[in-house]
Scaffold this motif. Sequence first.
Motif, mmCIF file in Angstrom:
data_model
loop_
_atom_site.group_PDB
_atom_site.id
_atom_site.type_symbol
_atom_site.label_atom_id
_atom_site.label_comp_id
_atom_site.label_asym_id
_atom_site.label_seq_id
_atom_site.Cartn_x
_atom_site.Cartn_y
_atom_site.Cartn_z
ATOM 1 N N THR A 160 0.824 -1.205 0.000
ATOM 2 C CA THR A 160 0.000 0.000 0.000
ATOM 3 C C THR A 160 0.861 1.260 0.000
ATOM 4 O OG1 THR A 160 -0.178 -0.110 2.421
ATOM 5 C CG2 THR A 160 -1.951 -1.116 1.122
ATOM 6 N N PRO A 161 0.358 2.340 -0.609
ATOM 7 C CA PRO A 161 1.187 3.536 -0.777
ATOM 8 C C PRO A 161 1.312 4.377 0.484
ATOM 9 C CG PRO A 161 -0.977 3.892 -1.714
ATOM 10 C CD PRO A 161 -0.938 2.459 -1.287
ATOM 11 N N VAL A 162 2.332 5.227 0.475
ATOM 12 C CA VAL A 162 2.449 6.296 1.463
ATOM 13 C C VAL A 162 2.375 7.626 0.717
ATOM 14 C CG1 VAL A 162 3.838 4.929 3.061
ATOM 15 C CG2 VAL A 162 4.972 6.377 1.384
ATOM 16 N N ILE A 163 1.773 8.614 1.362
ATOM 17 C CA ILE A 163 1.719 9.952 0.771
ATOM 18 C C ILE A 163 2.104 10.981 1.826
ATOM 19 C CG2 ILE A 163 0.018 9.412 -0.999
ATOM 20 C CD1 ILE A 163 -2.113 10.688 0.809
ATOM 21 N N LEU B 184 7.889 -3.064 7.704
ATOM 22 C CA LEU B 184 8.999 -3.216 6.762
ATOM 23 C C LEU B 184 8.777 -2.367 5.518
ATOM 24 C CD1 LEU B 184 9.714 -7.067 6.874
ATOM 25 C CD2 LEU B 184 10.819 -5.241 8.176
ATOM 26 N N GLU B 185 7.539 -2.297 5.053
ATOM 27 C CA GLU B 185 7.234 -1.447 3.897
ATOM 28 C C GLU B 185 7.529 0.017 4.209
ATOM 29 O OE1 GLU B 185 3.306 -1.978 2.330
ATOM 30 O OE2 GLU B 185 3.587 -4.125 2.027
ATOM 31 N N LEU B 186 7.159 0.455 5.395
ATOM 32 C CA LEU B 186 7.419 1.851 5.769
ATOM 33 C C LEU B 186 8.898 2.179 5.689
ATOM 34 C CD1 LEU B 186 5.115 2.622 8.836
ATOM 35 C CD2 LEU B 186 5.047 3.683 6.573
ATOM 36 N N LEU B 187 9.737 1.271 6.155
ATOM 37 C CA LEU B 187 11.175 1.514 6.118
ATOM 38 C C LEU B 187 11.667 1.690 4.685
ATOM 39 C CD1 LEU B 187 12.428 -1.026 8.811
ATOM 40 C CD2 LEU B 187 12.364 1.474 9.009
ATOM 41 N N GLU B 188 11.045 0.994 3.755
ATOM 42 C CA GLU B 188 11.455 1.083 2.360
ATOM 43 C C GLU B 188 10.823 2.268 1.644
ATOM 44 O OE1 GLU B 188 10.202 -2.664 0.872
ATOM 45 O OE2 GLU B 188 11.749 -3.806 1.932
ATOM 46 N N GLN B 189 9.637 2.709 2.078
ATOM 47 C CA GLN B 189 8.869 3.688 1.323
ATOM 48 C C GLN B 189 8.988 5.118 1.827
ATOM 49 O OE1 GLN B 189 5.094 1.669 2.093
ATOM 50 N NE2 GLN B 189 4.783 1.472 -0.114
ATOM 51 N N ALA B 190 9.082 5.292 3.141
ATOM 52 C CA ALA B 190 8.847 6.611 3.734
ATOM 53 C C ALA B 190 10.110 7.412 4.000
ATOM 54 C CB ALA B 190 8.050 6.461 5.036
ATOM 55 N N GLY B 191 11.258 6.880 3.647
ATOM 56 C CA GLY B 191 12.481 7.610 3.933
ATOM 57 C C GLY B 191 12.729 7.703 5.433
ATOM 58 N N MET B 192 13.273 8.809 5.862
ATOM 59 C CA MET B 192 13.534 9.013 7.287
ATOM 60 C C MET B 192 12.266 9.509 7.978
ATOM 61 S SD MET B 192 16.667 8.148 7.781
ATOM 62 C CE MET B 192 16.998 8.870 9.394
ATOM 63 N N PHE B 193 11.907 8.871 9.064
ATOM 64 C CA PHE B 193 10.785 9.335 9.871
ATOM 65 C C PHE B 193 11.093 9.030 11.338
ATOM 66 C CE2 PHE B 193 9.881 5.129 8.223
ATOM 67 C CZ PHE B 193 9.454 4.403 9.325
#
Length: 306
Positions: free
Chosen positions: A22-25, A156-165
């Motif tokens: 699923t996407p991140v925006i 795991l998806e967040l780590l790949e998609q969202a950059g630094m957070f």
Amino acid sequence: MTVSVDAVRAAAERIAGRVRRTPVIQVAPGLILKLELLQHTGSFKPRGAFNRLLTAKEAGELTGQGVVAASGGNAGLAAAYAARELGVPARIFVPVTTPAPKLTKLRILGAEVIQAGNEYAEAYQVALEARDATGALLLHAYDQPEVVAGQGTLGLELLEQAGMFDTVLVAVGGGGLIAGIATALRDNARVVGVEPELAPTLHRALEAGQPVDGPVGGIAADSLGARRLGDLAFAAAREYAVPSLLVDEDAIVAARNELWHQYHLAVEHGAAVAYAALASGVYKPAAGERVVVVVCGANTDPATLR
């Protein structure tokens, strides 16, 4: 007992191709939404359901008796969907308070639907009886290692998609999602649980030093209606120092409406809970802090949006 990050990584390999990435925006400076409401069946739950069923299939434990599950709705939808995709029957036990749209979707997915009790805990007891009588595989809504590992694939998806957070805000019911995300992220970001004031399972557990039963109520009870935090979620909360924030009914309703008017996201009340912490000021980011809000479910009647 906690679930390992290796188990989460194995789950990601196991369920690849069966769930959506699923996407991140980024909707504002420092604010990112993870749009898990776009997952199959309208919530994050298929991640854990597929991992549980596929693990059982590998072990020869998934038989023609199929699957039984208890749910306020979303876990049942995921169980029915995963069972259909794997070609086995599903019997889903839901409270009598389950919204009609979720009942309709369960039946469309081919599940046998049994309404029992006024809340999740009562439906779960009937599901256990069905498991014992038939030998079907039990798919727990949130407190099985395979389920938690599957939900952790979102992290795991967040780590790949969202950059630094820096921080991830996650709604909590039984705790499977937050346990999985905290395990996947570990020291990469802070994970914060957000709960309705009328169903504070994590909050109660942290105060008591262990999961405890408590009353369930409020506008988000159909998806965050567990009476008690799962043991795996409590272990993860302790290991990864996950705090709990509480939001009231008005904040949840307002956040749900804001997600619709600002971003055209039609979400269920439980999925608005994490965003409500930001919108109401219960969570105040520090200067420069990058926050991810997990928007986790879309099974709602859009006609109720204002």
